[in-house]
Design a protein around this motif. Structure first.
Motif, PDB file in Angstrom:
ATOM      1  N   THR A  55       0.851  -1.191   0.000  1.00 35.82           N
ATOM      2  CA  THR A  55       0.000   0.000   0.000  1.00 35.82           C
ATOM      3  C   THR A  55       0.888   1.243   0.000  1.00 35.82           C
ATOM      4  O   THR A  55       2.082   1.163   0.294  1.00 35.82           O
ATOM      5  N   LYS A 337      -9.540   0.553   8.396  1.00 37.99           N
ATOM      6  CA  LYS A 337      -9.480   0.519   6.937  1.00 37.99           C
ATOM      7  C   LYS A 337      -8.180   1.141   6.408  1.00 37.99           C
ATOM      8  O   LYS A 337      -7.591   0.641   5.455  1.00 37.99           O
ATOM      9  N   THR A 340      -5.177  -1.314   7.093  1.00 36.99           N
ATOM     10  CA  THR A 340      -5.230  -2.646   6.482  1.00 36.99           C
ATOM     11  C   THR A 340      -5.300  -2.515   4.962  1.00 36.99           C
ATOM     12  O   THR A 340      -4.429  -2.991   4.241  1.00 36.99           O
ATOM     13  N   GLU A 341      -6.360  -1.847   4.495  1.00 35.21           N
ATOM     14  CA  GLU A 341      -6.538  -1.705   3.046  1.00 35.21           C
ATOM     15  C   GLU A 341      -5.712  -0.555   2.490  1.00 35.21           C
ATOM     16  O   GLU A 341      -5.233  -0.613   1.362  1.00 35.21           O
ATOM     17  N   HIS A 344      -7.083   4.877  -1.132  1.00 35.51           N
ATOM     18  CA  HIS A 344      -7.236   4.701  -2.579  1.00 35.51           C
ATOM     19  C   HIS A 344      -6.889   6.032  -3.242  1.00 35.51           C
ATOM     20  O   HIS A 344      -7.519   7.054  -2.962  1.00 35.51           O
ATOM     21  N   ALA A 370      -6.306   2.137  -7.426  1.00 35.98           N
ATOM     22  CA  ALA A 370      -6.292   1.117  -6.371  1.00 35.98           C
ATOM     23  C   ALA A 370      -5.566   1.644  -5.134  1.00 35.98           C
ATOM     24  O   ALA A 370      -5.180   2.805  -5.056  1.00 35.98           O
ATOM     25  N   ASN A 371      -5.361   0.753  -4.177  1.00 38.53           N
ATOM     26  CA  ASN A 371      -4.690   1.135  -2.925  1.00 38.53           C
ATOM     27  C   ASN A 371      -3.186   0.913  -2.987  1.00 38.53           C
ATOM     28  O   ASN A 371      -2.487   1.097  -1.993  1.00 38.53           O
ATOM     29  N   LYS A 372      -2.692   0.500  -4.159  1.00 38.50           N
ATOM     30  CA  LYS A 372      -1.249   0.288  -4.353  1.00 38.50           C
ATOM     31  C   LYS A 372      -0.828   1.003  -5.636  1.00 38.50           C
ATOM     32  O   LYS A 372      -1.638   1.127  -6.569  1.00 38.50           O
TER      33      LYS A 372
END
Length: 417
Positions: A55, A337, A340-341, A344, A370-372
């Motif tokens: 992330t 959130k 962990t995630e 975005h 996305a989150n990456k």
């Protein structure tokens, strides 16, 4: 008559003056260098590829480990690239804290490279003097971030936290008497800001000591004057930035030409050289340390007068406070959130560059929403500088290779990335 042939020699990767894992293949005519071929890749850690599987926040500590003498400066370019994509502006106090820590990091990097360069060329004392000042600045890093080197202090949207109200102090121990501890704690009685201010008052005299040891030292001048000369046109053509470019007489500094953070609110001079040799680049770095000290003083004055937030108030980007997280269900979900995630980031691409202690350090970021990161590319100043090794070393002696590598200030973390 016997045939005279050039022979090749490996300089490094074990050589202590190779500064990491540089393998330099030298083609020699006697002791004169005919060709220098840098071989890189012996440290390759694939960080740019690893970043695609982490992330945005998890990638931040990798940036401390690129060029591990310029920790927070590396982080700065990365968080600026993310902020461009997010379309956010950190609070002004956070921008001033970033400027102050960028300049503290610049001093850290320059005293390290000066000490190492001196040691490579046979000047032992300057190395010890330089590390004396590094210890004080590492104590500041540790007080603010909890880590002495790999700080992970900058965040998208601001900085991790404000400066602590108290500077940690030494405690008596079997190896330190009460009197010794009192002396060590003399300038640690106030806040972290007070300690940094005390450092800025002492540091100009420390730079004077470095200059006393080196600037007019005839051995130092014999080893650096006229070595690795780069005319301004060639410096631009070779992609030089930072002190390598300014040492050749080109006044280019991103802090002035493309101001970021709060650099347009502070006053400082940009030192430039004349001859473009190792000695001029040494003088540029010495003056840069004095200018950085001046910028830190201005930041201290502003931070004292202007309390305020150091992080954006958006819990999709910045975590809620611990108190809110433990008393409010919504804040707890935001916290969970975010860690962990992760956040975005809107789809798009951005490039953010800063005036790193060694030149232009840039981060090119591609997001697919996305989150990456979809793609991360780092523009390292040392990589461009090392590629000119052949041109700078040709016609010099083997001993001059050490002076030229030292003047690059190379660290292999951001060359083999």
């Amino acid at each position: 008559m016997a045939e005279i042939r050039n022979y090749t020699m490996n300089f490094g990767p074990q050589h202590p003056a190779a500064h990491g894992v540089l393998r330099l293949v030298l083609e020699l005519d006697g002791e004169v260098i005919q060709r220098a071929d840098p071989h890189i890749g012996l440290l390759h850690r694939a960080t740019e590829k690893l970043a695609e599987h982490r992330t945005y926040l998890q990638n931040l500590p990798y940036f401390d480990r690129f060029d591990y003498t310029t920790m927070m400066c590396n982080e700065h370019a990365y968080v600026m690239a993310i902020e461009k994509l997010l379309g956010i502006e950190p609070p002004l106090r956070a921008l001033y804290l970033r400027v102050m820590f960028d300049e503290i990091t610049r001093i850290l990097a320059h005293v390290f490279s000066l000490g190492a360069h001196g040691l490579d060329l046979g000047a032992m004392t300057v190395f010890l003097y330089c590390f004396r000042e590094r210890e004080d600045l590492f104590d500041v890093y540790e007080a603010v971030t909890g880590a002495r080197m790999h700080a992970a202090y900058y965040r998208p949207g601001g900085v991790y936290r404000d400066l602590p109200e108290r500077m940690p102090q030494y405690a008596p121990s079997p190896i330190r008497s009460e009197a010794a501890v009192r002396k060590l704690n003399r300038n640690r009685q106030g806040s972290v800001l007070d300690f940094i201010e005390d450092f800025t008052e002492r540091f100009p005299k420390c730079v004077d000591e470095y200059e006393t040891l080196l600037t007019d030292n005839r051995i130092w001048k014999q080893r650096t004057v006229g070595i690795g000369v780069v005319p301004p046109e060639r410096a631009l053509a070779l992609g030089f930035t930072g002190p390598m470019l300014r040492g050749s007489g080109v006044e280019w500094d991103l802090r002035k030409k493309q101001p970021y953070a709060a650099y347009d609110r502070v006053e400082f001079q940009v030192p430039v050289g004349v001859n473009g040799d190792c000695y001029d680049r040494y003088l540029v770095r010495i003056e840069e340390m004095r200018q950085s000290n001046c910028i830190v003083r201005q930041c201290i004055d502003w931070l004292r007068r202007n309390p305020g937030p150091v992080m954006v108030d958006n819990h999709k980007i910045a975590p809620p406070s611990r108190v809110e997280m433990k008393t409010n269900m919504e804040e707890l979900i935001h916290h969970f959130k975010l860690f962990t995630e992760g956040m975005h980031v809107p789809a798009g691409e951005s490039y953010a560059a800063i005036e790193h202690p060694k030149g232009e350090f840039g981060v090119y970021l591609v997001s697919d929403g996305a989150n990456k990161p979809y793609r991360l590319k780092v523009r390292s100043p040392s990589f461009a500088h090392l590629s000119s090794m052949d041109e700078l070393a040709r016609g010099h002696m083997i001993a001059d290779v050490v002076a030229i590598i030292g003047t690059f200030e190379i660290v292999f973390g951001d060359i083999d990335r």
